[in-house]
Write an enzyme that holds these catalytic residues in place. Structure first.
Site, mmCIF file in Angstrom:
data_model
loop_
_atom_site.group_PDB
_atom_site.id
_atom_site.type_symbol
_atom_site.label_atom_id
_atom_site.label_comp_id
_atom_site.label_asym_id
_atom_site.label_seq_id
_atom_site.Cartn_x
_atom_site.Cartn_y
_atom_site.Cartn_z
ATOM 1 N N TYR A 1 -2.114 -1.168 10.390
ATOM 2 C CA TYR A 1 -2.065 -1.292 8.927
ATOM 3 C C TYR A 1 -0.725 -0.761 8.386
ATOM 4 O O TYR A 1 -0.068 -1.407 7.564
ATOM 5 C CB TYR A 1 -3.239 -0.508 8.330
ATOM 6 C CG TYR A 1 -3.473 -0.703 6.852
ATOM 7 C CD1 TYR A 1 -4.204 -1.788 6.376
ATOM 8 C CD2 TYR A 1 -2.992 0.207 5.916
ATOM 9 C CE1 TYR A 1 -4.436 -1.963 5.022
ATOM 10 C CE2 TYR A 1 -3.221 0.047 4.563
ATOM 11 C CZ TYR A 1 -3.948 -1.030 4.111
ATOM 12 O OH TYR A 1 -4.181 -1.195 2.761
ATOM 13 N N SER B 1 0.866 -1.186 0.000
ATOM 14 C CA SER B 1 0.000 0.000 0.000
ATOM 15 C C SER B 1 0.897 1.229 0.000
ATOM 16 O O SER B 1 2.084 1.141 0.366
ATOM 17 C CB SER B 1 -0.856 -0.007 1.272
ATOM 18 O OG SER B 1 -1.470 1.249 1.489
HETATM 19 P P1 NAD Z 1 -11.467 -6.205 -0.242
HETATM 20 O O1 NAD Z 1 -12.080 -6.205 1.120
HETATM 21 O O2 NAD Z 1 -12.344 -6.006 -1.429
HETATM 22 O O3 NAD Z 1 -10.622 -7.512 -0.449
HETATM 23 C C1 NAD Z 1 -9.920 -8.096 0.607
HETATM 24 C C2 NAD Z 1 -9.884 -9.557 0.338
HETATM 25 O O4 NAD Z 1 -9.212 -10.182 1.426
HETATM 26 C C3 NAD Z 1 -11.283 -10.153 0.245
HETATM 27 O O5 NAD Z 1 -11.334 -10.999 -0.888
HETATM 28 C C4 NAD Z 1 -11.420 -10.918 1.532
HETATM 29 O O6 NAD Z 1 -12.188 -12.095 1.388
HETATM 30 C C5 NAD Z 1 -9.976 -11.271 1.819
HETATM 31 N N1 NAD Z 1 -9.772 -11.568 3.216
HETATM 32 C C6 NAD Z 1 -9.957 -10.764 4.295
HETATM 33 N N2 NAD Z 1 -9.696 -11.449 5.411
HETATM 34 C C7 NAD Z 1 -9.337 -12.706 5.027
HETATM 35 C C8 NAD Z 1 -8.964 -13.886 5.726
HETATM 36 N N3 NAD Z 1 -8.915 -13.919 7.057
HETATM 37 N N4 NAD Z 1 -8.663 -14.990 5.013
HETATM 38 C C9 NAD Z 1 -8.731 -14.981 3.644
HETATM 39 N N5 NAD Z 1 -9.076 -13.903 2.937
HETATM 40 C C10 NAD Z 1 -9.379 -12.784 3.625
HETATM 41 O O7 NAD Z 1 -10.322 -5.113 -0.196
HETATM 42 P P2 NAD Z 1 -9.335 -4.585 -1.316
HETATM 43 O O8 NAD Z 1 -9.482 -3.113 -1.277
HETATM 44 O O9 NAD Z 1 -9.493 -5.302 -2.603
HETATM 45 O O10 NAD Z 1 -7.928 -4.958 -0.661
HETATM 46 C C11 NAD Z 1 -7.056 -5.956 -1.174
HETATM 47 C C12 NAD Z 1 -5.620 -5.662 -0.735
HETATM 48 O O11 NAD Z 1 -5.211 -4.413 -1.286
HETATM 49 C C13 NAD Z 1 -5.448 -5.534 0.784
HETATM 50 O O12 NAD Z 1 -4.237 -6.112 1.178
HETATM 51 C C14 NAD Z 1 -5.423 -4.018 0.995
HETATM 52 O O13 NAD Z 1 -4.705 -3.683 2.148
HETATM 53 C C15 NAD Z 1 -4.698 -3.584 -0.267
HETATM 54 N N6 NAD Z 1 -4.905 -2.176 -0.615
HETATM 55 C C16 NAD Z 1 -6.162 -1.702 -0.875
HETATM 56 C C17 NAD Z 1 -6.319 -0.352 -1.204
HETATM 57 C C18 NAD Z 1 -7.665 0.264 -1.521
HETATM 58 O O14 NAD Z 1 -7.770 1.491 -1.584
HETATM 59 N N7 NAD Z 1 -8.703 -0.508 -1.744
HETATM 60 C C19 NAD Z 1 -5.194 0.481 -1.260
HETATM 61 C C20 NAD Z 1 -3.942 -0.054 -0.986
HETATM 62 C C21 NAD Z 1 -3.808 -1.389 -0.678
#
Ligand code: NAD
Length: 257
Positions: free
Chosen positions: A152, A139
């Protein structure tokens, strides 16, 4: 670009960024292992849909990324892992002196320690194949801090550090390890926060996005799951054979400041 015959394991891939990465790698011909902890009918339907759309083999494997044994079993059950994308992640926001210890533990476990376990099991498979790619979804918070996100920010900085270490331990073995550092991406997770922010700030949707959510993202535009997926495909391509141990920011200029 074709990754025909390669198997990609993507953690937390039934929604948001992980699902976007699954689409990009499937379109590039990789067989997929998708994962969540829910084991819902919809998880299996997503796997079937991807298989139909791209003509590749897609398996859904349930595993809770907060549990070390599950993380290891995911890779073992996959049987092959040429491309490992550590994507599963959660968020919680509170001042550090009010931060629930259980939330801290869960964020460190899912956002950081899970990648240790999956990588530890996947690397011997990659070494045997003489080729491998580890892509960690960190991130902008792997490079910069924000208040109230202590767990985080700590986990994502840790993930960037682990990526560099794995790169050094695999250098010259046909294996690379890198971290992608997205700014805000409009996933269901982020979309769900918009109505509350509109209410809290008494602003319309566009103003909340521009002035509140994207105030640290100079482009004032979200990154997209397609852009993250495209970057994973690039990191898996021959063009990135010598790209290892680094971070790629997709943050509209956030970390340039
Ligand atoms: P999201 O909630 O749509 O996806 C998160 C995924 O992680 C989901 O598919 C969920 O099922 C899975 N997950 C959560 N807990 C879990 C567990 N205990 N076991 C297995 N799977 C689990 O969120 P996202 O925004 O797509 O985030 C995905 C990644 O990207 C994360 O690591 C997040 O930190 C990172 N990220 C997101 C953003 C953003 O703005 N959306 C920015 C930077 C980084």
């Amino acid at each position: 670009m074709s990754f025909q015959g390669k198997t990609a394991v993507i953690t937390g891939s039934t929604s948001g960024i992980g699902l976007g990465i699954a689409h990009a790698l499937g379109a590039a011909g990789a067989n997929l292992v998708i994962n969540s902890f829910t084991d819902a009918d919809s998880d299996h339907e997503i796997a079937e849909g991807l298989a139909k759309q791209y003509g590749v083999t897609v398996r859904y494997i349930q595993a809770d990324m907060s549990k070390g044994d599950d993380c290891r079993a995911l890779i073992t059950k996959a049987g092959a892992c040429d491309i490992l994308v550590n994507n599963a992640g959660i968020q919680y926001v509170a001042p550090i002196d009010e931060f629930p210890a259980a939330k801290w533990d869960a964020i460190i476990a899912i956002n950081l320690t899970s990648s240790f376990h999956t990588t530890a099991v996947a690397l011997p498979m990659m070494r045997k194949a003489g080729w491998g790619r580890v892509v960690n979804i960190a991130s902008a918070h792997g490079l910069r801090a924000s208040p109230f996100k202590s767990a985080y920010v700590s986990a994502k900085h840790g993930l960037v550090g682990m990526s560099k270490t794995v790169a050094l331990e695999t250098a010259g073995q046909g294996i690379t390890c890198n971290a992608i550092c997205p700014g805000y991406v409009l996933t269901p997770l982020v979309e769900a926060q918009i109505p509350d922010q509109m209410k809290a700030h008494n602003m319309d949707r566009e103003t909340v996005i521009r002035e509140v959510m994207l105030d640290r993202q100079p482009s004032r535009q979200f990154a997209t799951v397609e852009q993250i997926g495209g970057t994973v495909v690039y990191l898996c391509s021959a063009a990135a054979d010598q790209v290892t141990g680094t971070t790629i920011s997709i943050d509209g200029g956030w970390t340039a400041m």
